[in-house]
Design a protein around this motif. Sequence first.
Motif, short mmCIF file in Angstrom:
data_model
loop_
_atom_site.label_atom_id
_atom_site.label_comp_id
_atom_site.label_asym_id
_atom_site.label_seq_id
_atom_site.Cartn_x
_atom_site.Cartn_y
_atom_site.Cartn_z
N UNK A 163 -4.63 -6.07 22.56
CA UNK A 163 -5.67 -5.73 21.59
C UNK A 163 -5.09 -4.91 20.45
N UNK A 164 -4.34 -3.86 20.80
CA UNK A 164 -3.82 -2.94 19.78
C UNK A 164 -2.83 -3.62 18.84
N UNK A 165 -2.09 -4.60 19.33
CA UNK A 165 -1.12 -5.26 18.45
C UNK A 165 -1.82 -6.06 17.37
N UNK A 166 -3.00 -6.55 17.66
CA UNK A 166 -3.75 -7.35 16.68
C UNK A 166 -4.76 -6.54 15.90
N UNK A 167 -5.34 -5.51 16.53
CA UNK A 167 -6.45 -4.78 15.91
C UNK A 167 -6.16 -3.30 15.69
N UNK A 168 -4.98 -2.86 16.07
CA UNK A 168 -4.62 -1.46 15.89
C UNK A 168 -4.97 -0.61 17.09
N UNK A 169 -4.30 0.51 17.19
CA UNK A 169 -4.57 1.43 18.29
C UNK A 169 -5.97 2.00 18.22
N UNK A 170 -6.50 2.14 17.01
CA UNK A 170 -7.87 2.63 16.87
C UNK A 170 -8.88 1.57 17.31
N UNK A 171 -8.44 0.31 17.38
CA UNK A 171 -9.30 -0.77 17.83
C UNK A 171 -9.55 -0.77 19.33
N UNK A 172 -8.80 0.06 20.04
CA UNK A 172 -9.00 0.17 21.48
C UNK A 172 -10.26 0.99 21.75
N UNK A 173 -11.17 0.43 22.49
CA UNK A 173 -12.33 1.20 22.92
C UNK A 173 -12.47 1.05 24.42
N UNK A 174 -12.90 2.13 25.03
CA UNK A 174 -13.08 2.12 26.48
C UNK A 174 -14.11 1.06 26.89
N UNK A 175 -15.18 0.96 26.08
CA UNK A 175 -16.22 -0.02 26.39
C UNK A 175 -15.70 -1.44 26.37
N UNK A 176 -14.92 -1.76 25.37
CA UNK A 176 -14.38 -3.12 25.28
C UNK A 176 -13.45 -3.42 26.44
N UNK A 177 -12.56 -2.48 26.75
CA UNK A 177 -11.64 -2.69 27.86
C UNK A 177 -12.40 -2.86 29.17
N UNK A 178 -13.42 -2.02 29.37
CA UNK A 178 -14.22 -2.12 30.59
C UNK A 178 -14.87 -3.49 30.70
N UNK A 179 -15.43 -3.96 29.59
CA UNK A 179 -16.08 -5.27 29.58
C UNK A 179 -15.08 -6.39 29.88
N UNK A 180 -13.95 -6.38 29.16
CA UNK A 180 -12.98 -7.46 29.31
C UNK A 180 -12.31 -7.47 30.68
N UNK A 181 -12.15 -6.29 31.27
CA UNK A 181 -11.49 -6.20 32.57
C UNK A 181 -12.48 -6.13 33.73
N UNK A 182 -13.79 -6.23 33.37
CA UNK A 182 -14.85 -6.18 34.37
C UNK A 182 -14.75 -4.92 35.22
N UNK A 183 -14.67 -3.79 34.51
CA UNK A 183 -14.59 -2.48 35.15
C UNK A 183 -15.67 -1.59 34.55
N UNK A 184 -15.88 -0.46 35.18
CA UNK A 184 -16.76 0.55 34.58
C UNK A 184 -15.96 1.33 33.55
N UNK A 185 -16.68 1.93 32.59
CA UNK A 185 -16.01 2.76 31.60
C UNK A 185 -15.29 3.92 32.28
N UNK A 186 -15.93 4.52 33.25
CA UNK A 186 -15.30 5.64 33.95
C UNK A 186 -14.06 5.18 34.71
N UNK A 187 -14.08 3.93 35.18
CA UNK A 187 -12.91 3.38 35.86
C UNK A 187 -11.73 3.24 34.92
N UNK A 188 -12.01 2.83 33.68
CA UNK A 188 -10.93 2.70 32.70
C UNK A 188 -10.41 4.07 32.31
N UNK A 189 -11.29 4.95 31.91
CA UNK A 189 -10.87 6.26 31.41
C UNK A 189 -10.24 7.10 32.52
N UNK B 75 0.05 5.84 26.11
CA UNK B 75 0.55 4.97 27.17
C UNK B 75 0.80 3.56 26.65
N UNK B 76 -0.07 3.09 25.75
CA UNK B 76 0.11 1.77 25.15
C UNK B 76 1.37 1.74 24.31
N UNK B 77 1.61 2.79 23.54
CA UNK B 77 2.86 2.87 22.76
C UNK B 77 4.07 2.82 23.69
#
Length: 197
Positions: A22-48, A60-62
């Motif tokens: 995601x970050x390589x195409x949309x930037x590091x600011x493009x990372x959102x916990x909500x999006x990651x949770x949705x795409x990975x089928x996790x809870x937001x708290x699980x991601x964070x 960590x992504x860098x």
Amino acid sequence: MRKSAAEALGTRTAILERSVAIASAEGLEGLTIGRLAFELEMSKSGVIGHFGTKEALQLAVLGRAGEIFRAEVWAPAIPAEPGLPRLRVLCEAWISYLEREVFPGGCFFVAASHEFDGRAGAVRDAVVSLFDAWRGRLRKEAGRAADAGDLPPGTDPDQLVFELLGLLMATNHAIQLHRDPMAPERARRAVRARLGG
């Protein structure tokens, strides 16, 4: 039931891999916990829970992107003879990395440098550190090549590295923004003109 350490590591790895894409195409600011949770089928708290904060996730992504870059660009050059031969392999490996679009958005670090160059903070500092490490490796090989007499007399290794970095950043730009199919070959010609061979 608590997850095992192996499961937790696997989840963290999955989050990082998706985040890098995601970050390589949309930037590091493009990372959102909500999006990651949705795409990975996790809870937001699980991601964070794996990183604590968005900034920690970005760092960590860098780090993960740096591992990929080292494997793609630095590792192929390690067997090459130090100096000019290694410098040539490094340039070719970088062109190949751009040409193959290892990251969906092109060179992760060129994009991150544009995104964070005018900001302050830990993420910018990490981008600077990664670029400094890469520039240092190029400088070391350019210095060895100059000391061995493999470059034209009077070659300034720092100037050479400045030119090579500019050339490869321009190659990334030509591939990503203009979709120029000739960009990799133009870059190879420019490197040969500058380094010989």
